[in-house]
Design a protein around this motif. Sequence first.
Motif, mmCIF file in Angstrom:
data_model
loop_
_atom_site.group_PDB
_atom_site.id
_atom_site.type_symbol
_atom_site.label_atom_id
_atom_site.label_comp_id
_atom_site.label_asym_id
_atom_site.label_seq_id
_atom_site.Cartn_x
_atom_site.Cartn_y
_atom_site.Cartn_z
ATOM 1 N N LYS A 310 19.274 15.911 6.657
ATOM 2 C CA LYS A 310 19.903 15.497 7.849
ATOM 3 C C LYS A 310 19.066 14.833 8.904
ATOM 4 O O LYS A 310 18.233 15.547 9.365
ATOM 5 N N LEU A 311 19.355 13.735 9.442
ATOM 6 C CA LEU A 311 18.631 13.226 10.482
ATOM 7 C C LEU A 311 19.374 12.705 11.789
ATOM 8 O O LEU A 311 20.451 12.015 11.492
ATOM 9 N N LYS A 312 18.796 12.937 12.933
ATOM 10 C CA LYS A 312 19.632 12.417 14.160
ATOM 11 C C LYS A 312 18.449 12.019 15.288
ATOM 12 O O LYS A 312 17.700 12.704 15.469
ATOM 13 N N PHE A 313 18.452 10.955 15.542
ATOM 14 C CA PHE A 313 17.519 10.581 16.563
ATOM 15 C C PHE A 313 18.471 10.284 17.981
ATOM 16 O O PHE A 313 19.412 10.232 18.155
ATOM 17 N N ILE A 314 17.430 11.072 18.951
ATOM 18 C CA ILE A 314 18.126 11.654 20.143
ATOM 19 C C ILE A 314 18.030 10.240 21.078
ATOM 20 O O ILE A 314 17.016 9.493 21.120
ATOM 21 N N PRO A 315 19.135 9.985 22.021
ATOM 22 C CA PRO A 315 18.987 8.937 22.998
ATOM 23 C C PRO A 315 17.936 8.858 24.098
ATOM 24 O O PRO A 315 17.575 9.841 24.356
ATOM 25 N N ASN A 316 17.402 7.837 24.126
ATOM 26 C CA ASN A 316 16.300 7.508 25.231
ATOM 27 C C ASN A 316 15.015 8.021 24.806
ATOM 28 O O ASN A 316 13.977 8.395 25.611
ATOM 29 N N GLY A 317 14.720 8.336 23.277
ATOM 30 C CA GLY A 317 13.587 8.397 22.627
ATOM 31 C C GLY A 317 12.721 7.094 22.776
ATOM 32 O O GLY A 317 13.386 5.822 22.612
ATOM 33 N N SER A 318 11.353 7.095 22.593
ATOM 34 C CA SER A 318 10.600 6.029 22.682
ATOM 35 C C SER A 318 10.834 5.020 21.418
ATOM 36 O O SER A 318 10.868 5.591 20.394
ATOM 37 N N LYS A 319 10.683 3.668 21.580
ATOM 38 C CA LYS A 319 10.724 2.810 20.509
ATOM 39 C C LYS A 319 9.439 3.156 19.451
ATOM 40 O O LYS A 319 10.022 3.040 18.277
ATOM 41 N N HIS A 320 8.380 3.296 19.797
ATOM 42 C CA HIS A 320 7.219 3.446 18.941
ATOM 43 C C HIS A 320 7.576 4.509 18.139
ATOM 44 O O HIS A 320 7.328 4.530 16.926
ATOM 45 N N ARG A 321 7.917 5.683 18.627
ATOM 46 C CA ARG A 321 8.154 6.996 17.986
ATOM 47 C C ARG A 321 9.204 7.082 17.017
ATOM 48 O O ARG A 321 9.084 7.698 15.680
ATOM 49 N N ILE A 322 10.397 6.422 17.236
ATOM 50 C CA ILE A 322 11.470 6.224 16.366
ATOM 51 C C ILE A 322 11.225 5.328 15.236
ATOM 52 O O ILE A 322 11.503 5.599 14.110
ATOM 53 N N LEU A 323 10.245 4.124 15.375
ATOM 54 C CA LEU A 323 9.792 3.461 14.376
ATOM 55 C C LEU A 323 8.928 4.279 13.521
ATOM 56 O O LEU A 323 9.014 4.106 12.200
ATOM 57 N N GLN A 324 8.228 4.991 14.077
ATOM 58 C CA GLN A 324 7.064 5.651 13.129
ATOM 59 C C GLN A 324 7.589 6.864 12.349
ATOM 60 O O GLN A 324 7.472 6.784 11.193
ATOM 61 N N ILE A 325 8.717 7.523 12.956
ATOM 62 C CA ILE A 325 9.403 8.436 12.206
ATOM 63 C C ILE A 325 10.138 7.879 10.900
ATOM 64 O O ILE A 325 10.301 8.335 9.928
ATOM 65 N N THR A 326 10.731 6.607 11.235
ATOM 66 C CA THR A 326 11.432 6.179 10.108
ATOM 67 C C THR A 326 10.658 5.578 9.221
ATOM 68 O O THR A 326 11.024 5.585 7.901
ATOM 69 N N LYS A 327 9.500 5.001 9.569
ATOM 70 C CA LYS A 327 8.462 4.516 8.758
ATOM 71 C C LYS A 327 7.763 5.772 7.541
ATOM 72 O O LYS A 327 7.725 5.620 6.451
ATOM 73 N N ASP A 328 7.719 6.886 8.362
ATOM 74 C CA ASP A 328 7.173 8.150 7.645
ATOM 75 C C ASP A 328 8.220 8.653 6.399
ATOM 76 O O ASP A 328 7.729 8.753 5.375
ATOM 77 N N LEU A 329 9.591 8.628 7.038
ATOM 78 C CA LEU A 329 10.591 8.854 5.949
ATOM 79 C C LEU A 329 10.735 7.942 4.908
ATOM 80 O O LEU A 329 11.070 8.384 3.768
ATOM 81 N N ILE A 330 10.582 6.480 4.897
ATOM 82 C CA ILE A 330 10.597 5.667 3.842
ATOM 83 C C ILE A 330 9.495 5.831 3.099
ATOM 84 O O ILE A 330 9.890 6.053 1.797
ATOM 85 N N GLN A 331 8.508 6.222 3.628
ATOM 86 C CA GLN A 331 7.228 6.181 2.636
ATOM 87 C C GLN A 331 7.273 7.597 1.962
ATOM 88 O O GLN A 331 6.919 7.596 0.765
ATOM 89 N N LEU A 332 7.933 8.705 2.588
ATOM 90 C CA LEU A 332 8.080 9.989 1.738
ATOM 91 C C LEU A 332 9.101 9.617 0.507
ATOM 92 O O LEU A 332 8.909 10.166 -0.475
ATOM 93 N N ALA A 333 10.253 8.771 0.923
ATOM 94 C CA ALA A 333 11.130 8.646 -0.037
ATOM 95 C C ALA A 333 10.304 7.706 -1.218
ATOM 96 O O ALA A 333 10.987 7.928 -2.390
ATOM 97 N N GLU A 334 9.617 6.778 -0.976
ATOM 98 C CA GLU A 334 9.021 5.919 -1.756
ATOM 99 C C GLU A 334 7.881 6.790 -3.022
ATOM 100 O O GLU A 334 7.864 6.510 -4.140
ATOM 101 N N ASN A 335 7.270 7.833 -2.254
ATOM 102 C CA ASN A 335 6.203 8.482 -2.953
ATOM 103 C C ASN A 335 6.889 9.857 -3.631
ATOM 104 O O ASN A 335 5.917 10.465 -4.468
ATOM 105 N N GLN A 336 8.011 10.105 -3.426
ATOM 106 C CA GLN A 336 8.663 11.226 -4.238
ATOM 107 C C GLN A 336 8.933 11.019 -5.610
ATOM 108 O O GLN A 336 9.639 9.763 -5.793
#
Length: 336
Positions: A310-336
């Motif tokens: 389960k995933l939820k991004f909090i409003p007013n979070g930084s653009k860079h951090r939201i993008l980085q977390i999204t990329k981390d999750l994509i890479q984890l899904a690809e590598n498993q």
Amino acid sequence: MRLARVTHCLYYYYYCCHYYCNRVRCLCVCFMSAHENDLARIVNKTFALYRCSPLFDFGAGLKKTTRREHALRRHLAAQLHFDPGDAPSMETANRNRDGVPYKGIVLSTRFQPLVFPDWPSGAEPIEITIEVSSYSKNMLPMHHIILLPSLRSGLDLPDGIASYPLILVKSASGVGEIVVHWLEKSMDCVIRPFQIPDHSLNGFVETWACSLLDAPSEDDPPIRLFNSRPSAFQALELVYHFPSKGNINTVAISIHMEELSKMLTEARVQRIPLMEAIKSHLMTHMRLQVESLTLGRMGTPVVYLTNEGKLKFIPNGSKHRILQITKDLIQLAENQ
């Protein structure tokens, strides 16, 4: 009977208005997408995570997209016993071919690309938006399924095959499951719930918590939503689950930024991972040994993530951090 007929006529009128408004909105999106930040569409929604194998016959193009939207609309209508919303006349808009009254109506199904700022992949994320209306029961009207593309550079796939390893589903009343099954059947792929392994969740604590202590830059604006306020929660939250069933099932730990900064400094001095410093702190000050416990959820001022996917991004979070977390999750899904 007359009242029921009037009700169905009103729904049919609403559908016609809604259809043409959607077409105008789609045209507006084409002109505004270069200026709007679609990253906000994944913020302040609780998504279920799914892993997906490559999709076959997933080519782009207006004709294919239109056929795909129509096929999904018909499939949803059949599974939910809803009016597909494409009846030729009002006489057939309230019952199916067997004369059984519909339980609701599928107002729209849309496939549209999302424009994320600084997105590294050649393929764009795709959002499937579904709007339905039930005649009798309370039902979530809007449903969102977001397909996130592979980040692997130089990924050479045959024509008609696309790689979207991570899917975010915000839905209810079984609509999301119906769409997932339709994708599996029509795109010849395999989609499964994505549960986050314990070591990966601990690893995210390490990388995401460390980034919270970095000073925000001017070119990293927060992702703001209408009527949203900055979160008052400014801490790292860890929720552990006990293995045995007893009076206490979970324990929640909040570490505020000042304390987290001290732990990070201590970890760097001792050259140990941040999680080791946190566990040592909990043992020293709380006599709590978390080595044998399962980390079930982590929360930061930017994101909440659970080991159940389960995933939820909090409003007013930084653009860079939201993008980085999204990329981390994509890479984890690809590598498993």
